[in-house]
Design an enzyme around this catalytic site. Structure first.
Site, PDB file in Angstrom:
ATOM      1  CE1 TYR A   1      -4.094  -1.964   1.078  1.00 43.61           C
ATOM      2  CE2 TYR A   1      -2.441  -3.264   2.241  1.00 43.61           C
ATOM      3  CZ  TYR A   1      -3.717  -3.125   1.741  1.00 43.61           C
ATOM      4  OH  TYR A   1      -4.633  -4.139   1.902  1.00 43.61           O
TER       5      TYR A   1
ATOM      6  CG  ASP B   1     -11.407   5.962   6.872  1.00 42.54           C
ATOM      7  OD1 ASP B   1     -12.338   6.496   7.527  1.00 42.54           O
ATOM      8  OD2 ASP B   1     -11.597   4.983   6.124  1.00 42.54           O
TER       9      ASP B   1
END
Length: 227
Positions: free
Chosen positions: A82, A96
């Protein structure tokens, strides 16, 4: 002779999709299923993905069709890579940007050296507590269901491996990274733990999955989900 030969998608295909921002993994699979069935006039089609990506993440989603759906667990077990961005000095309930900032923290004490040294400490085998806003099952119920009902539950830590944790850009409060990790690793949880390790807070503002095993996002074909 077989008068009704199977289509390539019934026989089995592995599709590499670059999941668009804002789409759920389920929406990608549904779009593919509809498009393939419509194109080949199929009444049904076995299809599934190998590893969920959150709606605000982009990047590689492996989708298997037909007989290749039997290989989903094989692909899910492979290591992932990632890239993304942490924002230091604040947290959100889901770690997030799906929810608003709920707390802020000082960042004056955070130096580039501290960031680099802290990232190094995350490399290796460890136990990680998944986010409460996740699909982890607790007593037969998804963790996010408890979270939405504002119920406090204990989530057991799970073993993970972080093989690489590279800091690629520092522009406090933003920190860019590249992480190579095992199946079951939550990058949102790394954001949470990274912020705490810095004696501050952090949440994930961008995430992109670039690799699953030997499959690369550069080799994707999004023609099947294009409008």
């Amino acid at each position: 002779m077989n008068e009704n030969p199977l289509t390539p998608f019934e026989e089995g295909q592995v599709l590499l999709i670059d999941k668009p921002y804002g789409w759920t993994s389920f929406q990608v699979v549904n779009k593919l299923k509809w498009k393939i069935r419509h194109t080949y006039k199929l009444s049904k089609l076995k299809i599934g993905h190998a590893g969920t990506l959150d709606p605000l993440a982009t990047g590689l989603l492996i989708v298997c069709t037909g007989k290749f759906t039997k290989r989903i667990e094989e692909f899910q077990a492979q290591e992932k890579e990632y890239t993304g961005t942490f924002v230091l000095g604040a947290t959100t309930p889901c770690y997030d940007m799906e929810k608003s900032v709920d707390r802020t923290f000082p960042t004056n004490h955070i130096t580039e050296q501290l960031i680099l040294e802290t990232a190094e400490k995350f490399v290796g085998e460890q136990l990680q507590i998944p986010p409460i806003f996740s699909a982890v099952k607790i007593d037969g119920k998804r963790a996010y269901d408890y979270a939405r009902q504002e119920q406090d539950v204990e989530i057991k830590a799970k073993p993970i491996l972080i093989k690489t944790f590279e800091i690629t850009r520092i522009a406090i409060p933003e920190v860019d990274f590249r992480i190579v990790c095992s199946k079951g690793t939550y990058i949102r949880a790394i954001a949470r733990d990274f912020g705490e390790a810095l004696r501050s807070g952090a949440y994930l503002s961008a995430l992109r999955r670039t690799r699953i095993g030997n499959f690369l996002v550069e080799n994707r074909d999004n023609s099947w989900i294009a409008e």
